[in-house]
Design a protein around this motif. Structure first.
Motif, PDB file in Angstrom:
ATOM      1  N   CYS A   1      60.156   1.318  43.920  1.00 50.51           N
ATOM      2  CA  CYS A   1      59.298   0.823  44.988  1.00 50.51           C
ATOM      3  C   CYS A   1      59.965   0.987  46.340  1.00 50.51           C
ATOM      4  O   CYS A   1      59.320   1.268  47.337  1.00 50.51           O
ATOM      5  N   VAL A   2      61.289   0.860  46.385  1.00 52.25           N
ATOM      6  CA  VAL A   2      62.020   1.011  47.635  1.00 52.25           C
ATOM      7  C   VAL A   2      61.901   2.434  48.156  1.00 52.25           C
ATOM      8  O   VAL A   2      61.637   2.664  49.329  1.00 52.25           O
TER       9      VAL A   2
ATOM     10  N   LEU B   1      57.811  -9.283  48.159  1.00 49.96           N
ATOM     11  CA  LEU B   1      58.724  -9.760  47.130  1.00 49.96           C
ATOM     12  C   LEU B   1      59.617  -8.658  46.585  1.00 49.96           C
ATOM     13  O   LEU B   1      60.393  -8.889  45.658  1.00 49.96           O
ATOM     14  N   ALA B   2      59.523  -7.455  47.109  1.00 49.53           N
ATOM     15  CA  ALA B   2      60.171  -6.300  46.502  1.00 49.53           C
ATOM     16  C   ALA B   2      61.687  -6.374  46.588  1.00 49.53           C
ATOM     17  O   ALA B   2      62.246  -6.874  47.562  1.00 49.53           O
TER      18      ALA B   2
ATOM     19  N   PRO C   1      76.367  -2.735  45.952  1.00 51.80           N
ATOM     20  CA  PRO C   1      75.984  -3.418  47.200  1.00 51.80           C
ATOM     21  C   PRO C   1      75.104  -2.571  48.108  1.00 51.80           C
ATOM     22  O   PRO C   1      74.191  -3.080  48.747  1.00 51.80           O
ATOM     23  N   GLY C   2      75.383  -1.268  48.157  1.00 50.05           N
ATOM     24  CA  GLY C   2      74.587  -0.399  49.018  1.00 50.05           C
ATOM     25  C   GLY C   2      73.135  -0.348  48.608  1.00 50.05           C
ATOM     26  O   GLY C   2      72.232  -0.342  49.450  1.00 50.05           O
ATOM     27  N   MET C   3      72.881  -0.305  47.287  1.00 51.39           N
ATOM     28  CA  MET C   3      71.502  -0.281  46.800  1.00 51.39           C
ATOM     29  C   MET C   3      70.780  -1.566  47.162  1.00 51.39           C
ATOM     30  O   MET C   3      69.596  -1.555  47.517  1.00 51.39           O
ATOM     31  N   TYR C   4      71.489  -2.686  47.091  1.00 46.37           N
ATOM     32  CA  TYR C   4      70.866  -3.972  47.438  1.00 46.37           C
ATOM     33  C   TYR C   4      70.537  -4.041  48.933  1.00 46.37           C
ATOM     34  O   TYR C   4      69.476  -4.530  49.311  1.00 46.37           O
TER      35      TYR C   4
ATOM     36  N   ARG D   1      69.964  -1.455  50.826  1.00 45.75           N
ATOM     37  CA  ARG D   1      68.845  -0.520  51.026  1.00 45.75           C
ATOM     38  C   ARG D   1      67.526  -1.160  50.600  1.00 45.75           C
ATOM     39  O   ARG D   1      66.523  -1.098  51.316  1.00 45.75           O
ATOM     40  N   SER D   2      67.543  -1.790  49.453  1.00 48.27           N
ATOM     41  CA  SER D   2      66.320  -2.370  48.918  1.00 48.27           C
ATOM     42  C   SER D   2      65.803  -3.498  49.791  1.00 48.27           C
ATOM     43  O   SER D   2      64.638  -3.490  50.205  1.00 48.27           O
TER      44      SER D   2
END
Length: 266
Positions: free
Chosen positions: A10-11, A34-35, A47-50, A52-53
Motif C-alpha cells: 500500500c505504501v 491507518l496504513a 527502520p527505513g521501511m517504517y 517510509r511507510s
C-alpha cells in the motif's frame, strides 16, 4: 530497495501512484489513515521501511487529499509515541519520547499531519490507540499467543509478568474513529483511545485462562528487559470523553470473552 510485501504494498501505491490514489478520494469528506506496519519489535530490523511507510506514506496521503480537495483527516497514530512515563496515566499534552523506530515513525507522521493542519491545508484529528485487541488480531500478539497456549493444553509461558498495558477492545477503537470522523475540529486535535485501566501480562494470562476454563499454570520465563521496554502505559482518557464524546465500553474480561466467542485468535 526491498521488494514490496503485503505490509508495504500500500505504501508503494501511495507514493508512486499519487494521482490514482487521489482519484479514489474524489467526493470524500474525510480520510481515515491507518496504513503502515504496526509491530514494534520488527521495526528495529527495518527502520527505513517504517519511516517510509509511516512518514512518507502520510505525506502521500496529504498530497492526494489536496488534489482531491478532501478537507479532513483522521490519523491513527499509537500510544507507543509516549515511550516511558512516570505518570500513572499519560495525557495527550505529554512530550512524546519514542523508544522504537516504529514509535519514532509515528511521531514523524504526527508532525507532518500537524504541520499540514497548522498550514491551513486540512483539519485533522489524531488518535493514539493503546493496546488494541479482539477478533482478527495478529497471531503474534500477546493475547493470541496466550490463547493458543491455553487452547493446546500447555502451560502459559510469558517472558515477563509485570508489563502493564491499557487494553482497548477493537469495537471501542472503531467507535472512536467514527467519533473522530464526526468531530468538528479546529486545526488539529489529539485524543488518547484507551480505557484508563491497566492490566498486567500476568493478569491478562489469568483472565484468559479462566475464561477458557483452563487450569494451565502461568510461567514467567524471565530474561533481561531491553532498553526499549515500556513497563507501564495507561491512558488518561478524559480528553476523549469530554471533547470527543467517546469512552470505552468494553472491559478486558468482556473483551476477552467476546474474542473467544468469535473463535478467532489470528
Amino acid at each position: 530497495m526491498p521488494a514490496p510485501t503485503e505490509a508495504t504494498a500500500c505504501v508503494y501505491f501511495e507514493i508512486e501512484n499519487a494521482a490514482e490514489f487521489a482519484n479514489r478520494m474524489a467526493g470524500c469528506e474525510v480520510v481515515v489513515h491507518l496504513a503502515g506496519p504496526a509491530a514494534v519489535a520488527p521495526s528495529f530490523d527495518a527502520p527505513g521501511m517504517y519511516i517510509r511507510s509511516h512518514a512518507l506514506g502520510t505525506c502521500a496521503v496529504i498530497s492526494a487529499m489536496r488534489v482531491a480537495e478532501v478537507p479532513r483527516l483522521v490519523y491513527i497514530s499509537s500510544a507507543e509515541v509516549y515511550g516511558r512515563c512516570d505518570e500513572a496515566r499519560v495525557r495527550e499534552d505529554m512530550l512524546p519520547s519514542p523508544r522504537s523506530p516504529y514509535a519514532a515513525a509515528k511521531v514523524g507522521a504526527e508532525a507532518i499531519v500537524a504541520a499540514a493542519a497548522r498550514g491551513g491545508l486540512l483539519r485533522a484529528v489524531v488518535l493514539r490507540p493503546f493496546s488494541v485487541y479482539g477478533p482478527g488480531q495478529r497471531h503474534v500478539s500477546l493475547l493470541a499467543r496466550i490463547i493458543d497456549q491455553a487452547r493446546s493444553g500447555a502451560d502459559i509461558r510469558v517472558r515477563d509478568l509485570a508489563p502493564t498495558r491499557d487494553y482497548c477492545f477493537v469495537d471501542d477503537v472503531a467507535n472512536a474513529i467514527q467519533c473522530a470522523c464526526d468531530y468538528a475540529a479546529g486545526e488539529i486535535a489529539i485524543f488518547n483511545v484507551g480505557t484508563g485501566t491497566g492490566t498486567s501480562v500476568g493478569q491478562l494470562a489469568a483472565i484468559t485462562a479462566e475464561a477458557m476454563g483452563s487450569s494451565a499454570s502461568i510461567i514467567e520465563l524471565g530474561g533481561n528487559r531491553g532498553s526499549s521496554e515500556i513497563l507501564r502505559l495507561i491512558a488518561d482518557p478524559s480528553h476523549a470523553r469530554l471533547d470527543l464524546g467517546w469512552q470505552a465500553s468494553v472491559d478486558v474480561r468482556t473483551g476477552i470473552a467476546r474474542t473467544l466467542e468469535a473463535g478467532v485468535s489470528t
